[in-house]
Design a protein around this motif. Structure first.
Motif, PDB file in Angstrom:
ATOM      1  N   VAL A 234       0.847  -1.208   0.000  1.00 29.73           N
ATOM      2  CA  VAL A 234       0.000   0.000   0.000  1.00 29.73           C
ATOM      3  C   VAL A 234       0.875   1.248   0.000  1.00 29.73           C
ATOM      4  CG1 VAL A 234      -1.740   1.296   1.284  1.00 29.73           C
ATOM      5  CG2 VAL A 234      -1.865  -1.210   1.181  1.00 29.73           C
ATOM      6  N   GLU A 235       1.904   1.200   0.851  1.00 32.04           N
ATOM      7  CA  GLU A 235       2.796   2.367   0.933  1.00 32.04           C
ATOM      8  C   GLU A 235       3.538   2.584  -0.383  1.00 32.04           C
ATOM      9  OE1 GLU A 235       6.320   4.074   3.872  1.00 32.04           O
ATOM     10  OE2 GLU A 235       5.308   2.186   4.327  1.00 32.04           O
ATOM     11  N   GLN A 236       3.921   1.479  -1.009  1.00 38.29           N
ATOM     12  CA  GLN A 236       4.623   1.576  -2.294  1.00 38.29           C
ATOM     13  C   GLN A 236       3.738   2.211  -3.367  1.00 38.29           C
ATOM     14  OE1 GLN A 236       5.690  -2.212  -3.918  1.00 38.29           O
ATOM     15  NE2 GLN A 236       7.138  -1.375  -5.386  1.00 38.29           N
ATOM     16  N   LEU A 237       2.459   1.803  -3.419  1.00 37.91           N
ATOM     17  CA  LEU A 237       1.534   2.356  -4.412  1.00 37.91           C
ATOM     18  C   LEU A 237       1.224   3.819  -4.121  1.00 37.91           C
ATOM     19  CD1 LEU A 237      -0.905  -0.651  -4.938  1.00 37.91           C
ATOM     20  CD2 LEU A 237       0.746   0.272  -6.584  1.00 37.91           C
ATOM     21  N   LEU A 238       1.117   4.181  -2.848  1.00 41.60           N
ATOM     22  CA  LEU A 238       0.891   5.589  -2.488  1.00 41.60           C
ATOM     23  C   LEU A 238       2.049   6.458  -2.979  1.00 41.60           C
ATOM     24  CD1 LEU A 238      -0.568   5.327   1.128  1.00 41.60           C
ATOM     25  CD2 LEU A 238      -1.661   6.429  -0.839  1.00 41.60           C
ATOM     26  N   ASN A 239       3.266   5.980  -2.765  1.00 42.87           N
ATOM     27  CA  ASN A 239       4.438   6.742  -3.239  1.00 42.87           C
ATOM     28  C   ASN A 239       4.414   6.898  -4.752  1.00 42.87           C
ATOM     29  OD1 ASN A 239       5.573   7.156  -0.707  1.00 42.87           O
ATOM     30  ND2 ASN A 239       6.662   5.186  -0.733  1.00 42.87           N
ATOM     31  N   ARG A 240       4.012   5.821  -5.432  1.00 40.91           N
ATOM     32  CA  ARG A 240       3.957   5.891  -6.897  1.00 40.91           C
ATOM     33  C   ARG A 240       2.901   6.894  -7.363  1.00 40.91           C
ATOM     34  NH1 ARG A 240       2.546   0.535 -10.095  1.00 40.91           N
ATOM     35  NH2 ARG A 240       4.432  -0.175  -9.011  1.00 40.91           N
ATOM     36  N   LEU A 241       1.735   6.872  -6.714  1.00 37.42           N
ATOM     37  CA  LEU A 241       0.664   7.800  -7.101  1.00 37.42           C
ATOM     38  C   LEU A 241       1.069   9.245  -6.863  1.00 37.42           C
ATOM     39  CD1 LEU A 241      -2.421   5.814  -5.701  1.00 37.42           C
ATOM     40  CD2 LEU A 241      -1.883   6.238  -8.115  1.00 37.42           C
ATOM     41  N   VAL A 242       1.780   9.470  -5.762  1.00 43.41           N
ATOM     42  CA  VAL A 242       2.256  10.836  -5.495  1.00 43.41           C
ATOM     43  C   VAL A 242       3.316  11.230  -6.496  1.00 43.41           C
ATOM     44  CG1 VAL A 242       3.483  12.289  -3.830  1.00 43.41           C
ATOM     45  CG2 VAL A 242       1.673  10.754  -3.042  1.00 43.41           C
ATOM     46  N   THR A 243       4.257  10.295  -6.739  1.00 43.66           N
ATOM     47  CA  THR A 243       5.365  10.578  -7.686  1.00 43.66           C
ATOM     48  C   THR A 243       4.836  10.853  -9.080  1.00 43.66           C
ATOM     49  OG1 THR A 243       6.830   9.139  -6.409  1.00 43.66           O
ATOM     50  CG2 THR A 243       7.486   9.644  -8.663  1.00 43.66           C
ATOM     51  N   GLU A 244       3.821  10.122  -9.491  1.00 44.98           N
ATOM     52  CA  GLU A 244       3.276  10.297 -10.840  1.00 44.98           C
ATOM     53  C   GLU A 244       2.249  11.417 -10.925  1.00 44.98           C
ATOM     54  OE1 GLU A 244       1.826   6.479 -11.942  1.00 44.98           O
ATOM     55  OE2 GLU A 244       3.825   5.552 -12.078  1.00 44.98           O
ATOM     56  N   GLY A 245       1.988  12.067  -9.808  1.00 43.85           N
ATOM     57  CA  GLY A 245       1.125  13.234  -9.825  1.00 43.85           C
ATOM     58  C   GLY A 245      -0.352  12.959  -9.683  1.00 43.85           C
ATOM     59  N   TYR A 246      -0.713  11.727  -9.367  1.00 45.36           N
ATOM     60  CA  TYR A 246      -2.134  11.431  -9.189  1.00 45.36           C
ATOM     61  C   TYR A 246      -2.641  11.871  -7.823  1.00 45.36           C
ATOM     62  CZ  TYR A 246      -1.785   8.572 -13.388  1.00 45.36           C
ATOM     63  OH  TYR A 246      -1.573   8.168 -14.671  1.00 45.36           O
ATOM     64  N   LEU A 247      -1.729  11.958  -6.881  1.00 48.06           N
ATOM     65  CA  LEU A 247      -2.069  12.403  -5.529  1.00 48.06           C
ATOM     66  C   LEU A 247      -1.092  13.463  -5.060  1.00 48.06           C
ATOM     67  CD1 LEU A 247      -2.783   8.962  -3.734  1.00 48.06           C
ATOM     68  CD2 LEU A 247      -4.456  10.552  -4.683  1.00 48.06           C
ATOM     69  N   GLU A 248      -1.509  14.269  -4.115  1.00 47.64           N
ATOM     70  CA  GLU A 248      -0.634  15.251  -3.512  1.00 47.64           C
ATOM     71  C   GLU A 248      -0.484  14.949  -2.023  1.00 47.64           C
ATOM     72  OE1 GLU A 248      -1.947  19.174  -4.160  1.00 47.64           O
ATOM     73  OE2 GLU A 248      -1.773  19.072  -6.358  1.00 47.64           O
ATOM     74  N   SER A 249       0.727  15.029  -1.519  1.00 53.28           N
ATOM     75  CA  SER A 249       0.987  14.782  -0.109  1.00 53.28           C
ATOM     76  C   SER A 249       0.680  16.034   0.683  1.00 53.28           C
ATOM     77  CB  SER A 249       2.437  14.368   0.120  1.00 53.28           C
ATOM     78  OG  SER A 249       2.709  14.233   1.474  1.00 53.28           O
ATOM     79  N   LYS A 250      -0.070  15.897   1.815  1.00 56.34           N
ATOM     80  CA  LYS A 250      -0.407  17.040   2.655  1.00 56.34           C
ATOM     81  C   LYS A 250       0.744  17.428   3.567  1.00 56.34           C
ATOM     82  CE  LYS A 250      -5.392  16.268   2.837  1.00 56.34           C
ATOM     83  NZ  LYS A 250      -6.556  16.048   3.732  1.00 56.34           N
ATOM     84  N   GLY A 251       1.573  16.490   3.907  1.00 53.33           N
ATOM     85  CA  GLY A 251       2.637  16.764   4.855  1.00 53.33           C
ATOM     86  C   GLY A 251       3.837  17.460   4.240  1.00 53.33           C
TER      87      GLY A 251
END
Length: 251
Positions: A234-251
């Motif tokens: 899950v953590e790996q996919l979250l990093n990928r989504l953020v890296t690819e611009g599908y998600l933005e990190s709030k922190g």
């Protein structure tokens, strides 16, 4: 014949149910010490030994009564100039057959100490001859009766062997069927696991749906538990989504 003694064992007084007592002896010259003889028997757990002055008593208990007292037993006493055997015979036993059994036990003991005594073997031959003569009635069935017994037993053995072969074949067939069923079950389990597994793209969509339903927040442990995946994935996919611009990190 002098009575032989053993550790805390004495033949029971003659009563209706008391075992009968028999015995025999041979004369022999002991040429080794009694401790040497004792050492030959110490490794046999079924025997109880008792040193009495210059003699050794060897007790072999074959059965006990309800009070745990010896009922069927023999005592072999190794003395300086002779070896004596005292034994019991139960009420329902043949005295002649019992004597042969005890004689066999005695000869087994004697082989362990054959170099400790000088024995005139004629005495052994006489003991054997007398016992075998007494046992003649046990083997004196006429041939026809003996053959009938043999033939009956042989028929039963053949029938039992056939049953054993049939059961063995049936067991082999069941084992083969069980093996095939196990393989099919393993295949089905693998297919179910494959169907239950999420691809990265599907799991990424699930993550996005989760974020949408939970105001943009995700608890990795809860998500992993719901979808039966590892937290690391899950953590790996979250990093990928953020890296690819599908998600933005709030922190």
């Amino acid at each position: 014949m002098p009575s032989a003694k053993a550790p805390s064992i004495q033949p029971k007084p003659a009563t209706a149910a008391a075992p009968r007592v028999g015995g025999f002896r041979i004369f022999a010259e002991r040429i080794k010490g009694v401790k040497e003889i004792s050492g030959r028997f110490t490794e046999i757990p079924s025997l109880e030994l008792s040193l009495e002055g210059d003699s050794l008593s060897v007790l072999n208990v074959e059965s006990r009564d309800l009070k745990k007292d010896p009922a069927l037993f023999s005592i072999t006493r190794f003395m300086s100039d002779r070896i004596e055997v005292l034994y019991t015979c139960l009420e329902n036993m043949s005295p002649k057959k019992r004597r042969v059994e005890v004689l066999r036990q005695f000869l087994n003991l004697l082989t362990l100490v054959d170099d400790c005594y000088e024995i005139d073997m004629k005495q052994i031959y006489q003991l054997l001859e007398a016992s075998l003569s007494e046992m003649y009635e046990y083997v004196s069935l006429d041939y026809d009766k003996l053959f009938s017994l043999y033939d009956s037993v042989k028929t039963d053995v053949v029938a039992m062997q056939k049953k054993i072969n049939d059961l063995t074949n049936a067991n082999s067939l069941l084992s083969k069927e069980n093996y095939e069923l196990k393989n099919k079950n393993d295949e089905l389990v693998m297919k179910i696991k494959e169907l239950q597994a999420y691809s990265d793209s599907v799991l990424s969509l699930k993550i996005q749906e989760w974020l949408s339903e939970h105001k943009g927040e995700i608890n990795i442990a809860d998500f992993a538990k719901v979808y039966n995946v590892s937290e690391a994935r899950v953590e790996q996919l979250l990093n990928r989504l953020v890296t690819e611009g599908y998600l933005e990190s709030k922190g």
